[in-house]
Design a protein around this motif. Structure first.
Motif, PDB file in Angstrom:
ATOM      1  N   LYS A  63       0.833  -1.212   0.000  1.00  0.00           N
ATOM      2  CA  LYS A  63       0.000   0.000   0.000  1.00  0.00           C
ATOM      3  C   LYS A  63       0.861   1.253   0.000  1.00  0.00           C
ATOM      4  CE  LYS A  63      -3.915   2.114   2.402  1.00  0.00           C
ATOM      5  NZ  LYS A  63      -4.843   2.010   3.555  1.00  0.00           N
ATOM      6  N   SER A  66       2.838   1.403  -3.666  1.00  0.00           N
ATOM      7  CA  SER A  66       2.152   1.193  -4.954  1.00  0.00           C
ATOM      8  C   SER A  66       2.076   2.458  -5.801  1.00  0.00           C
ATOM      9  CB  SER A  66       0.743   0.638  -4.728  1.00  0.00           C
ATOM     10  OG  SER A  66      -0.042   1.554  -3.988  1.00  0.00           O
ATOM     11  N   GLN A  67       2.007   3.618  -5.143  1.00  0.00           N
ATOM     12  CA  GLN A  67       1.901   4.859  -5.919  1.00  0.00           C
ATOM     13  C   GLN A  67       3.151   5.151  -6.734  1.00  0.00           C
ATOM     14  OE1 GLN A  67       0.797   8.006  -3.232  1.00  0.00           O
ATOM     15  NE2 GLN A  67      -1.364   7.430  -3.217  1.00  0.00           N
ATOM     16  N   SER A  68       4.274   4.577  -6.325  1.00  0.00           N
ATOM     17  CA  SER A  68       5.527   4.805  -7.056  1.00  0.00           C
ATOM     18  C   SER A  68       5.741   3.789  -8.168  1.00  0.00           C
ATOM     19  CB  SER A  68       6.714   4.764  -6.093  1.00  0.00           C
ATOM     20  OG  SER A  68       6.863   3.458  -5.542  1.00  0.00           O
ATOM     21  N   PRO A  72       0.755  -0.080 -10.942  1.00  0.00           N
ATOM     22  CA  PRO A  72       0.387  -0.594  -9.611  1.00  0.00           C
ATOM     23  C   PRO A  72      -0.741  -1.618  -9.639  1.00  0.00           C
ATOM     24  CG  PRO A  72      -0.290   1.709  -9.875  1.00  0.00           C
ATOM     25  CD  PRO A  72       0.600   1.380 -11.018  1.00  0.00           C
TER      26      PRO A  72
END
Length: 533
Positions: A63, A66-68, A72
């Motif tokens: 969590k 995942s944004q990087s 994702p």
């Protein structure tokens, strides 16, 4: 009665014992990661690896990170399907393939990339921490394995995408890029994560064309010589390596490549070059195009509309040859050029063999049209230039499917081929030697002789000279009004055409060729990719 009570008591005690034992590690199946690491390091600490304790830690890390990730949703779906287990570490740590992935990431700089965009430093640090095998508690192992697993998934996903398909989708950045380049979809990316051999995946995504490998080698030479990646020539090489990573939608054994900045055409068949010739391409858009377009969108006046005749980048398959073509004059040219010429010279249309149509019907005497009655913005006529010497398309038109009405053609104005800057057309590609091009394209010698006679050239087969003389006599007969009409020929199958844009490549002698960025596309591309370089 006592016997019955005693029997029930025994069953109850046995059940309680089983519950207690099942809660202990004695009866638990060791996860594969525990078996692999305990054996590899000969360290019993890893036998304590408990997936029930590991999974919440992994989910929390997933969590957070995942944004990087580049994709994702693909990575999240992969781990959800696989019960959030560390499959990549389990499969590929001990056999050295995670180190192989690390080494490929390090070498990505040779392709122009900054290795850090793939998370190299963190991935390398996590691998070295596991290599040291210095853990006081199993909870330290959980955190490291979670991070290492996610780093491996992220690096593998991003590297395979960028190396195999390019770091960007050019269709998102260029208005006149009409090639449906291959891009990685979720199924392909999932298959990469599920692979049983990272070495195979990493080998398969490497660009392998001769042109790419030559330009990659040139990048190394320029870096050694200049010692400065901010050098303009090095940037240009990086830009064109990115272009060469974009995958065409289809492979053809024969491919005609038009390179816009080089104003050239090259016909390839496997490793052979069948033809090379000069071309003229579309003129560059006006310098103040963006500002003028804003004004035009507000006013709607054609006088405010800026010109943009840039030849689009596209890929297609040749499907027809038209000999002695008719030119269906585009509406934009009719309004911006033909209209004014007809107003200036009442005999311009008939002198240039241009026929005028109104609602599909031919106007017999276009020289009598009162152009003052028709505003240019709402011109109700269609224009066609008939076959013949004065036709702007010359004697040959080579047709392929595309949404821009672009084709390759001959021209009645050969002067343009003498110019250094040959970005002078309305968008289509004029070719210098259309007869040679037609010869390569037709199916056989019989078709080629027919085609030659259609343009008043003698056949190669001298036994057909009588037929040729009769054709010439028929055309020269002044008692009969001969009307020249187009004739159509089918080309050989599966000849591709690729209208490309390369400002740097390596020639046959190993020297880098740089060309002017005629449409100013390089700065746009560099802006899109520089964060990866």
């Amino acid at each position: 009665m006592l016997k019955f009570i005693s029997l029930n008591l025994q069953k109850t005690l046995l059940l309680m014992l089983l519950v207690v034992l099942s809660a202990c590690s004695w009866f638990k199946t060791k996860p594969e990661i525990a078996i692999v690491l305990a054996k590899h390091f000969d360290n019993k600490l890893y036998n304590k690896f408990d997936t029930a304790a590991y999974i919440p830690i992994f989910k929390a890390r997933l969590k957070e990170r995942s944004q990087s990730f580049l994709n994702p949703k693909v990575i999240e779906a992969y781990y959800q399907k696989n019960n959030y287990l560390p499959n990549l570490v389990t499969q590929f740590y001990v056999n050295g393939e995670l180190d192989t992935l690390k080494n490929y990431l390090k070498k990505s700089g040779q392709d122009g990339f900054n290795p850090e965009i793939f998370g190299l430093e963190a991935f390398d640090r996590q691998l070295r921490t596991l290599d040291r095998n210095k853990f006081a508690d199993i909870n330290e192992v959980y955190e490291l394995i979670a991070d290492l697993e996610l780093s491996a998934a992220h690096s593998l996903n991003k590297y395979s995408n960028f190396m195999g398909f390019g770091s960007i989708n050019p269709r998102n950045f260029f208005n006149r890029f009409y090639i449906k380049v291959k891009r990685p979809d979720s199924l392909l990316m999932d298959s990469v994560l599920r692979s049983k051999s990272l070495r195979t995946v990493l080998r398969n995504v490497q660009p392998k064309t001769k042109d790419y490998l030559a330009l990659k080698a040139a990048l190394a030479r320029y870096r050694d010589s200049l010692q400065n990646d901010e050098n303009a020539e090095i940037k240009t090489i990086k830009i064109n390596l990115e272009r060469m990573r974009w995958r065409l939608p289809q492979h053809t054994e024969e491919l005609v490549v038009v390179n816009i900045p080089d104003f050239s055409l090259t016909w390839f068949k496997a490793n052979d070059t069948l033809a090379h010739m000069n071309v003229c391409v579309g003129a560059k858009r006006e310098p103040t195009y963006a500002e003028k377009m804003k004004a035009f969108l507000k006013s709607g006046r054609l006088d405010d509309k800026p010109k943009n005749h840039e030849t689009p980048q596209l890929f297609s398959i040749f499907n027809a040859i038209q000999v002695n073509p008719i030119w269906n004059i585009p509406v934009s040219i009719a309004k911006s050029e033909i209209y004014w010429m007809a107003r200036k010279d009442p005999y311009y249309l008939s002198n240039n063999n241009i026929k005028v149509y109104y609602k599909g019907k031919l106007i017999n005497d276009p020289d009598t049209i009162n152009w003052n009655k028709y505003p240019r913005e709402k011109l109700p006529f269609q224009f066609k230039q008939g076959s013949g010497e004065g036709n702007a398309l010359g004697k040959f038109k080579f047709v392929f499917d595309n949404s821009s009405s672009i084709y390759l053609h001959d021209t009645n104005n050969k002067y343009g081929f003498k110019l250094a800057n040959r970005a002078i057309s309305h968008g289509c590609v004029r070719i210098e030697d259309p007869l040679k091009f037609a010869e390569l394209m037709v199916k056989d010698k019989y078709q080629y002789d027919k085609l030659r006679m259609d343009v008043n050239l003698p056949p190669m087969d001298t036994t057909k000279n009588d037929i040729f003389r009769k054709k010439l006599a028929m055309k020269a007969d002044t008692l009969k009004v001969f009307q020249l009409k187009p004739s159509w020929y089918s080309p050989r199958k599966n000849i591709g055409v690729f209208i490309a844009y390369y400002t740097a490549w390596v020639n046959g002698s190993g020297k880098v060729q740089f060309r002017p960025d005629v449409y100013d596309y390089d700065p746009l591309l560099w802006k899109a990719i520089q964060r990866y370089m």
